[in-house]
Design an enzyme around this catalytic site. Structure first.
Site, short mmCIF file in Angstrom:
data_model
loop_
_atom_site.label_atom_id
_atom_site.label_comp_id
_atom_site.label_asym_id
_atom_site.label_seq_id
_atom_site.Cartn_x
_atom_site.Cartn_y
_atom_site.Cartn_z
N ARG A 95 -6.64 -13.25 6.79
CA ARG A 95 -6.04 -13.28 5.45
C ARG A 95 -5.88 -11.88 4.89
O ARG A 95 -4.87 -11.55 4.27
CB ARG A 95 -6.89 -14.14 4.52
CG ARG A 95 -6.18 -14.58 3.24
CD ARG A 95 -6.45 -13.67 2.07
NE ARG A 95 -7.86 -13.45 1.93
CZ ARG A 95 -8.38 -12.28 1.61
NH1 ARG A 95 -7.64 -11.22 1.41
NH2 ARG A 95 -9.69 -12.16 1.50
N SER A 143 -14.67 1.22 -8.13
CA SER A 143 -14.43 0.43 -9.33
C SER A 143 -13.78 1.25 -10.45
O SER A 143 -13.30 0.69 -11.43
CB SER A 143 -15.74 -0.18 -9.84
OG SER A 143 -16.27 -1.09 -8.90
N THR A 169 -7.98 -1.35 4.81
CA THR A 169 -7.61 -2.37 5.79
C THR A 169 -6.28 -2.00 6.44
O THR A 169 -5.33 -1.61 5.75
CB THR A 169 -7.51 -3.75 5.11
OG1 THR A 169 -8.77 -4.11 4.59
CG2 THR A 169 -7.04 -4.81 6.09
N ASN A 246 -1.98 -8.99 -7.83
CA ASN A 246 -1.24 -9.82 -6.90
C ASN A 246 -2.11 -10.23 -5.72
O ASN A 246 -2.11 -11.39 -5.28
CB ASN A 246 0.00 -9.06 -6.42
CG ASN A 246 1.22 -9.95 -6.34
OD1 ASN A 246 1.46 -10.76 -7.21
ND2 ASN A 246 1.99 -9.78 -5.28
N GLU A 368 -11.33 -5.65 -3.94
CA GLU A 368 -10.40 -6.12 -4.97
C GLU A 368 -11.14 -6.41 -6.28
O GLU A 368 -10.81 -7.34 -7.02
CB GLU A 368 -9.65 -7.38 -4.51
CG GLU A 368 -9.04 -7.29 -3.14
CD GLU A 368 -7.83 -6.39 -3.07
OE1 GLU A 368 -7.48 -5.80 -4.10
OE2 GLU A 368 -7.26 -6.26 -1.98
#
Length: 388
Positions: A95, A143, A169, A246, A368
């Site tokens: 994913r 962060s 990634t 998103n 994320e």
């Protein structure tokens, strides 16, 4: 008349989907079962991603699936969420590959790029011929992305970029990197191509999580980038943060698939495992644990479904994404840990899926936006006060 419920979908969320959404979910699910699951344990152990499957993923329309035109599938966001759910039922690394390509690389080109950039990059990215990565996080700026030290300075018609990015990634397999850098005019995004002098990557190894995924560091040493590679339609943190929103939308769906995979495995195991002359699932404590997992998965499914409705109606707010990402990843991580325990000693091997999902979700709950960051986003919404 009563009927037997789907053990992984007790509230029949599948029936709330339209025909196209169900077709997307079922077709991706079949592909994960037939093509990816037979390979994943080997790749997890070897610390590799099955790049040979990328053309098949492209043929399924998994890259830039919500983008209209440019050889993309043009699906709605509910379908994108379901794609993420089925891919993460296979593995978070699978994913993540699709999320980065779609939400973090193709999305900013589509939303903030010039028409020439869209024409150049989106069609080959949709076909899987060009792989992207997203350079925002730095070793000392996770962060707090506004504190990034990567800098781009104007030099005639070009930009000179210096700095580094961490935990990227697809970094070492990517053909382009969407890189965010400080400029004299605020944070801006650049498309950096892999063969540009001064741009280098380094594979991050010794990971105990997301092992079936390529994670890298990016380095920029006087990388000269033409202004035509700068994303012209956004300045400031709005650019990268909208990309993250998103991606977080998809991540709100993804862990549901991981949790379902763990629950299905434990349902099978406890039905077959005999202890003290009866199967494990005859025990009250086992049934209580299974029921609690089903409750939490169902809650996450309904939360994600509503999030999809809000996204497709263009009514979604960042706080809603934060709440869903926080709740659903925490749900899946807790379930994966519980399932690993219920499998006993067998649960520590990759012969079973629970420990692989458990280890992966330790990363998903961090990237994320950490769980704490999302809690503070919701807290700010409730109190009107910023505790960051």
């Amino acid at each position: 008349m009563s009927r037997e419920l789907d053990k992984l979908d007790l509230f029949d969320v599948n029936a709330m989907l339209n025909d196209e959404q169900r077709m997307v979910k079922e077709s991706i699910g079949r592909w994960v079962d037939e093509r990816f699951l037979p390979l994943v344990a080997e790749h997890f152990e070897a610390h590799t991603f099955p790049m040979e499957l990328v053309p098949e993923m492209a043929d399924l329309g998994l890259f830039g699936s919500t983008i209209q035109g440019y050889d993309c599938a043009g699906l709605d966001y509910m379908s994108y969420g379901l794609i993420c759910q089925e891919l993460e039922r296979g593995d978070s690394g699978l994913r993540s590959f699709a999320s980065v390509q779609s939400s973090l690389c193709m999305f900013p080109i589509d939303a903030f790029g010039s028409e020439a950039q869209k024409q150049r990059w989106l069609p080959p990215m949709a076909k899987g011929e060009v792989i992207g990565c997203f350079g925002l996080t730095e070793a000392h700026a996770g962060s707090d992305p506004a504190s990034m030290k990567t800098r781009a300075k104007k030099d005639g018609d070009d930009w000179i970029i210096n700095g580094s990015k961490m935990w990227i990634t697809n970094g070492s397999v990517a053909d382009i990197a969407i890189v965010w850098a400080q400029t004299d005019d605020g944070i801006q995004g650049f498309i950096i191509e892999k063969d540009m002098p001064g741009f280098d990557t380094e594979l991050i190894t010794r990971k105990m999580s997301l092992r079936a995924s390529v994670t890298s560091a990016l380095f920029f040493d006087d990388v000269r980038v033409p202004d035509s590679n700068r994303l012209p339609k956004v300045k400031g943190l709005k650019g990268p943060l909208s990309c993250l929103s998103n991606a977080r939308f998809g991540i709100s769906f993804g862990p549901i698939g991981a949790a379902q995979a763990c629950l299905q495995e434990v349902l099978n195991y406890t039905a077959e495992r005999v202890l003290f002359d009866r199967s494990l699932d005859c025990n009250q404590i086992i049934q209580q644990k299974l029921a609690d997992m089903a409750r939490r998965i169902t809650t996450a499914q309904l939360l994600a479904y509503r999030l999809g409705q809000l996204k497709d109606s263009n009514q979604i707010q960042p706080t809603q994404i934060s709440l869903a990402k926080w709740n659903n990843v925490r749900m899946a991580l807790d379930i994966a840990r519980e399932c690993r325990d219920m499998l006993g000693g067998a649960g520590i091997t990759t012969e079973h899926v629970a420990i692989r999902h458990m280890l992966n979700l330790e990363s998903v709950i961090t990237y994320e936006g950490t769980e704490t960051i999302h809690q503070l986003v919701v807290g700010r919404e409730l109190t009107g006060k910023n505790a960051f």
